[in-house]
Design an enzyme around this catalytic site. Structure first.
Site, PDB file in Angstrom:
ATOM      1  N   LYS A  38     -15.564 -18.236 -13.190  1.00  0.00           N
ATOM      2  CA  LYS A  38     -14.979 -17.015 -13.752  1.00  0.00           C
ATOM      3  C   LYS A  38     -13.965 -16.414 -12.771  1.00  0.00           C
ATOM      4  O   LYS A  38     -13.876 -16.823 -11.610  1.00  0.00           O
ATOM      5  CB  LYS A  38     -16.079 -16.007 -14.062  1.00  0.00           C
ATOM      6  CG  LYS A  38     -16.859 -15.536 -12.843  1.00  0.00           C
ATOM      7  CD  LYS A  38     -18.004 -14.616 -13.236  1.00  0.00           C
ATOM      8  CE  LYS A  38     -18.786 -14.179 -12.001  1.00  0.00           C
ATOM      9  NZ  LYS A  38     -19.902 -13.279 -12.343  1.00  0.00           N
ATOM     10  N   TYR A 264       5.016   4.321   5.577  1.00  0.00           N
ATOM     11  CA  TYR A 264       4.843   5.529   4.787  1.00  0.00           C
ATOM     12  C   TYR A 264       3.961   6.551   5.494  1.00  0.00           C
ATOM     13  O   TYR A 264       2.970   6.210   6.141  1.00  0.00           O
ATOM     14  CB  TYR A 264       4.217   5.195   3.431  1.00  0.00           C
ATOM     15  CG  TYR A 264       5.166   4.509   2.469  1.00  0.00           C
ATOM     16  CD1 TYR A 264       6.403   5.074   2.152  1.00  0.00           C
ATOM     17  CD2 TYR A 264       4.817   3.312   1.865  1.00  0.00           C
ATOM     18  CE1 TYR A 264       7.269   4.457   1.265  1.00  0.00           C
ATOM     19  CE2 TYR A 264       5.668   2.683   0.966  1.00  0.00           C
ATOM     20  CZ  TYR A 264       6.894   3.264   0.668  1.00  0.00           C
ATOM     21  OH  TYR A 264       7.740   2.641  -0.209  1.00  0.00           O
TER      22      TYR A 264
END
Length: 369
Positions: A38, A264
């Site tokens: 999965k 940032y």
């Protein structure tokens, strides 16, 4: 292996084979093996992984959702595929692609029978999931009579397996709880065997279960994370080989003067002259902000370089002061000299979240020598 020239996730099928054979050796050869693929093969390359597992002799594959199973069918995978968390909306597609559903509640059981009867199915293989303590999905022990009545009331479906899921099989402090789960599951199965008149296969062991409780292997075991090289504790990690190595390159090198800031919000401030490198990978690729500001680091030419400042969407910056490197050089995020478990721990998370979170925009490269 060739040096990276862009951000890539290298997937080593030789490591996958090693892990499969190691895990397979933990239980009797008569026990079937279900390989869980999965989430894009735990963040790798689901088709490449599935085809290798077919070649290695896996008996079943398992996915979470119907769409994942359809992807494998379109790639030519013919092995039985269990869909662990199907939704009723997808039942017709599931049947049309010969996928096998986990049925875990009266609603889902009733809806699947209605769909199977509508499509004129007979003895369509289904997997009945019982909740023995994880409390996530599954019928309770008090619902076994209801399950029996539905199964005996239709010819459209037939139970291929009964299964459950262990909650803490890696934790020896929870051994009593795990043994309780195994005992409860066995009690449910034996009751249904008697009342149905046939014997579906049984499976409860996940990776840690098959390692720590091989006596509960029953007819089949399921392994997900172990196939990808993680054993949930250090001793088992040492016996497995992580299949994925996340690599990138240095895009640009900067010389930062004392007092200058990087990134940032000016989150990094140089306390001395510093050399930094910018890498073309960021939180949109799965290396999230939690790894920034010195919490985690990467490997540059064999040396550890901490991530500095805030991780950006498409880039992050590292401190390469004192490291002999240049623009274009390869950088290892995890894999090889830096185990993904250790990298994940620095971000206060687990290997599962890290490896399954690598964005699909990161190029996958299959390696098999």
């Amino acid at each position: 292996m060739p040096k990276a020239r862009e951000t890539v996730l290298e997937i080593d099928l030789n490591a996958l084979e090693h892990n499969y054979r190691y895990l397979r050796s933990k239980v009797d050869q008569s026990v079937k093996f279900m390989a869980v693929v999965k989430a894009y093969g735990y963040g790798s390359d689901v088709v490449g992984i599935a085809k290798k597992l077919v070649d290695l002799g896996a008996d079943y594959l398992a996915v979470a959702y119907t769409s994942e199973g359809i992807t494998l069918r379109k790639a030519g995978i013919e092995l039985p595929i269990l869909v662990l968390h199907p939704q009723s909306y997808n039942f017709e597609d599931l049947i049309e692609n010969c996928l096998e559903p986990s049925l875990y509640s009266e609603y889902v059981l009733r809806e699947f029978i209605a769909t199977a009867e509508k499509l004129k199915q007979k003895n369509y293989p289904v997997h009945l999931k019982f909740n023995t303590g994880l409390n996530r999905l599954g019928f309770s022990e008090t619902e076994t009579d209801m399950v029996r009545d539905y199964l005996k009331g239709t010819e459209s479906i037939k139970a291929a397996t009964f299964f459950s899921h262990l909650a803490a099989s890696e934790d020896w402090k929870e051994r009593e709880f795990t043994l309780m789960q195994i005992h409860t599951f066995k009690r449910i199965a034996l009751k249904l065997f008697d009342e149905l008149g046939y014997r579906p296969l049984l499976h409860i062991c996940n990776t840690s279960g098959l390692i720590n409780y091989p006596e509960a292997a029953f007819d089949m075991v399921r392994s997900g994370i172990g196939l990808y090289g993680f054993g949930n504790e250090a001793l088992e990690d040492s016996k497995l080989k992580p299949i994925g190595t996340l690599k990138t390159i240095i895009s640009q090198i900067h010389k930062i003067e004392k007092g200058e800031t990087v990134g940032y919000n000016r989150a990094f401030k140089a306390m001395k002259p510093t050399k930094t490198a910018t890498l073309p990978i960021g939180h949109a690729d799965g290396i999230n902000r939690q790894y920034g500001n010195g919490r985690a680091g990467v490997i540059v030419n064999g040396s550890y370089a901490p991530i500095i400042g805030n991780v950006c969407m498409d880039m992050l910056m590292i401190d390469i002061t004192g490291i002999d490197c240049e623009e274009g050089d390869e950088v290892i995020i995890f894999g090889g000299p830096q185990h993904a478990t250790k990298f994940a721990e620095k971000g206060n998370t687990i290997s599962y979240e890290l490896i399954t979170g690598i964005s699909q925009r990161v190029k996958r490269v299959i390696v098999e020598n």
